[in-house]
Design an enzyme around this catalytic site. Sequence first.
Site, short mmCIF file in Angstrom:
data_model
loop_
_atom_site.label_atom_id
_atom_site.label_comp_id
_atom_site.label_asym_id
_atom_site.label_seq_id
_atom_site.Cartn_x
_atom_site.Cartn_y
_atom_site.Cartn_z
N LEU A 18 -10.30 -5.12 7.23
CA LEU A 18 -11.49 -5.92 8.08
C LEU A 18 -12.02 -4.27 8.23
O LEU A 18 -13.89 -3.88 9.34
CB LEU A 18 -10.98 -5.72 9.73
CG LEU A 18 -10.80 -7.11 9.78
CD1 LEU A 18 -10.12 -7.16 11.89
CD2 LEU A 18 -11.99 -8.22 10.17
N LYS A 67 -3.58 6.47 0.23
CA LYS A 67 -3.59 7.96 0.49
C LYS A 67 -2.64 9.04 -0.52
O LYS A 67 -3.46 10.02 0.87
CB LYS A 67 -2.29 7.74 1.99
CG LYS A 67 -4.07 6.03 2.83
CD LYS A 67 -2.97 5.81 4.24
CE LYS A 67 -3.73 4.53 4.22
NZ LYS A 67 -3.38 4.55 6.36
N ASN A 88 -6.81 9.66 5.09
CA ASN A 88 -7.48 7.47 5.05
C ASN A 88 -8.21 7.91 5.23
O ASN A 88 -8.83 6.87 4.97
CB ASN A 88 -6.84 7.34 5.97
CG ASN A 88 -7.49 7.03 7.84
OD1 ASN A 88 -7.72 8.94 7.71
ND2 ASN A 88 -7.87 6.66 8.52
N ASP A 103 -5.77 7.38 11.08
CA ASP A 103 -4.76 6.89 11.39
C ASP A 103 -3.66 7.89 12.53
O ASP A 103 -3.29 6.90 13.54
CB ASP A 103 -3.64 6.75 10.49
CG ASP A 103 -4.62 5.50 9.27
OD1 ASP A 103 -5.81 5.08 9.31
OD2 ASP A 103 -4.19 5.51 8.58
N GLY A 133 3.54 5.16 4.83
CA GLY A 133 2.11 6.31 5.18
C GLY A 133 1.82 5.92 6.57
O GLY A 133 1.21 6.73 6.91
N ARG A 155 14.29 -0.54 5.82
CA ARG A 155 15.32 -0.75 5.16
C ARG A 155 16.26 0.48 3.96
O ARG A 155 16.69 -0.16 3.07
CB ARG A 155 14.49 -1.85 4.49
CG ARG A 155 13.63 -1.58 3.24
CD ARG A 155 13.25 -3.26 3.23
NE ARG A 155 11.95 -2.95 2.05
CZ ARG A 155 11.46 -3.34 1.75
NH1 ARG A 155 11.69 -4.86 1.54
NH2 ARG A 155 10.56 -3.35 0.53
N THR A 156 15.11 1.36 3.29
CA THR A 156 15.12 2.09 2.10
C THR A 156 15.89 3.28 2.81
O THR A 156 15.29 4.26 3.10
CB THR A 156 14.19 2.76 1.22
OG1 THR A 156 14.16 1.76 0.44
CG2 THR A 156 14.57 3.47 0.34
N TYR A 217 -2.08 -6.45 12.25
CA TYR A 217 -3.01 -7.45 13.50
C TYR A 217 -3.75 -8.18 11.69
O TYR A 217 -3.69 -8.62 10.08
CB TYR A 217 -4.59 -6.47 12.80
CG TYR A 217 -5.03 -5.27 11.80
CD1 TYR A 217 -5.01 -4.23 11.13
CD2 TYR A 217 -5.74 -6.45 11.15
CE1 TYR A 217 -5.67 -3.92 10.62
CE2 TYR A 217 -6.90 -6.24 10.51
CZ TYR A 217 -6.98 -4.51 9.81
OH TYR A 217 -6.79 -3.91 8.62
P1 NDP Z 1 3.58 1.09 2.74
O1 NDP Z 1 3.67 1.20 1.85
O2 NDP Z 1 3.49 3.08 2.51
O3 NDP Z 1 4.60 1.47 3.83
C1 NDP Z 1 5.79 0.12 3.96
C2 NDP Z 1 7.11 0.48 4.38
O4 NDP Z 1 7.06 -0.83 5.21
C3 NDP Z 1 7.93 1.28 3.96
O5 NDP Z 1 8.51 1.65 4.71
C4 NDP Z 1 8.40 -0.15 3.12
O6 NDP Z 1 9.88 0.13 3.02
C5 NDP Z 1 8.33 -1.19 4.37
N1 NDP Z 1 8.55 -2.48 4.10
C6 NDP Z 1 8.02 -2.74 3.17
N2 NDP Z 1 8.55 -4.39 3.10
C7 NDP Z 1 9.20 -4.87 3.63
C8 NDP Z 1 9.89 -5.20 3.79
N3 NDP Z 1 9.98 -6.86 3.59
N4 NDP Z 1 10.80 -5.60 5.43
C9 NDP Z 1 11.49 -4.36 5.60
N5 NDP Z 1 10.40 -3.33 5.53
C10 NDP Z 1 9.41 -3.40 4.78
O7 NDP Z 1 2.34 0.45 3.77
P2 NDP Z 1 1.64 1.49 4.78
O8 NDP Z 1 2.75 2.21 5.89
O9 NDP Z 1 0.53 2.26 5.05
O10 NDP Z 1 1.13 0.35 5.90
C11 NDP Z 1 2.40 -0.09 6.44
C12 NDP Z 1 1.48 -1.41 7.11
O11 NDP Z 1 0.97 -0.86 8.43
C13 NDP Z 1 0.44 -2.33 6.56
O12 NDP Z 1 0.89 -3.56 6.00
C14 NDP Z 1 -1.20 -2.74 7.44
O13 NDP Z 1 -0.98 -3.78 7.81
C15 NDP Z 1 -0.65 -2.12 8.32
N6 NDP Z 1 -1.68 -0.46 8.59
C16 NDP Z 1 -1.74 -0.76 10.20
C17 NDP Z 1 -3.24 0.55 10.30
C18 NDP Z 1 -4.24 0.07 11.49
O14 NDP Z 1 -5.05 0.25 11.57
N7 NDP Z 1 -3.54 -0.49 12.83
C19 NDP Z 1 -3.72 1.56 9.47
C20 NDP Z 1 -2.00 1.44 8.30
C21 NDP Z 1 -1.25 0.56 8.54
P3 NDP Z 1 10.46 0.71 1.44
O15 NDP Z 1 10.32 2.05 1.24
O16 NDP Z 1 11.53 0.05 1.28
O17 NDP Z 1 9.30 -0.32 0.33
#
Ligand code: NDP
Length: 269
Positions: A18, A67, A88, A103, A133, A155-156, A217
């Site tokens: 968005l 990032k 970001n 962020d 991130g 999960r990891t 969101y």
């Molecule tokens: P990253 O890919 O950096 O991290 C994702 C994390 O989620 C990792 O720890 C990953 O674990 C875990 N994960 C992924 N899939 C699953 C699953 N199916 N079950 C359990 N754990 C899972 O992503 P970001 O941190 O950048 O973003 C995460 C979410 O946050 C995004 O999808 C976005 O929607 C939201 N976001 C929102 C923002 C906002 O302004 N509202 C800003 C930034 C992000 P593993 O290492 O095991 O893969």
Amino acid sequence: MKTPERLVLLGHPVAHSLSPTIQNAALAAAKIPLHYSALDVAPRDLNAVVGELRKETGAGNVTIPHKQTVFALCGRVTEVAKTARGVNTFWFEEGALVGTNTDVGGFDHATRNLMSEHGRPLPQRVTLLGAGGSAAAVATAVSGWGGTALTVWSRTEQSASNLAQRFDCARAERDLTVAVRDAQLVVNATPIGLRDDLLPIAIELLAPGAAVIDLVYRAGATPWVRAARATGLVAIDGLPMLIEQGALAFECWFGFAPDRRVMWEAAAG
Ligand code: NDP
């Protein structure tokens, strides 16, 4: 800093974001004749795209999965980006790439608002689901509150330990049930609920009265937020954080605050 001549979001994928909607509304309200566009940049093309943006006095935002890479490419980063180890928001100063992480401020602002709206102090015990991130940005914000204990579950397991080790206030927990049972605030920093109807954790496992912040969101609130609200818990999705991080980024590029109200209206569609 020179006013940007091009504004972009670098990500892969970016179509769901968005950010163009809220930034273009802010630009129009400020009568700035620029268009903010989302660029889907594959990791192998990132260096070349950043090189082009340098020539064009570009600026913008960075999202998944760039990032950390953009952080490494920066000539200068702010303290908050250093702590989060991710960027970001970027711009150029005399040809040098400068990065920050809004962020962190976005999450901080969204949480403070949520708590004060409900007459609550900042939580003393926070649990973070995910260790990527955005989780690092949340941990950076929480570490600034002084006195709040942070539990990280992922999960990891190794990712949770790696993130927790970077913050004095944090520890990793392997057992998800144990991780959340005493938390006054539980934050989802995984993509669960973005494109499915899964919940990062069942609401019954949360402590009575816990607050819930889903960084995800989507239209009509996320499944987790809907489920939490249905049982009377205080819950918000990632929109308040998104708007605030966008407003803080705008301020970095132009030196004045955008009209946050028009950003909210644009996001609401
Ligand atoms: P990253 O890919 O950096 O991290 C994702 C994390 O989620 C990792 O720890 C990953 O674990 C875990 N994960 C992924 N899939 C699953 C699953 N199916 N079950 C359990 N754990 C899972 O992503 P970001 O941190 O950048 O973003 C995460 C979410 O946050 C995004 O999808 C976005 O929607 C939201 N976001 C929102 C923002 C906002 O302004 N509202 C800003 C930034 C992000 P593993 O290492 O095991 O893969």
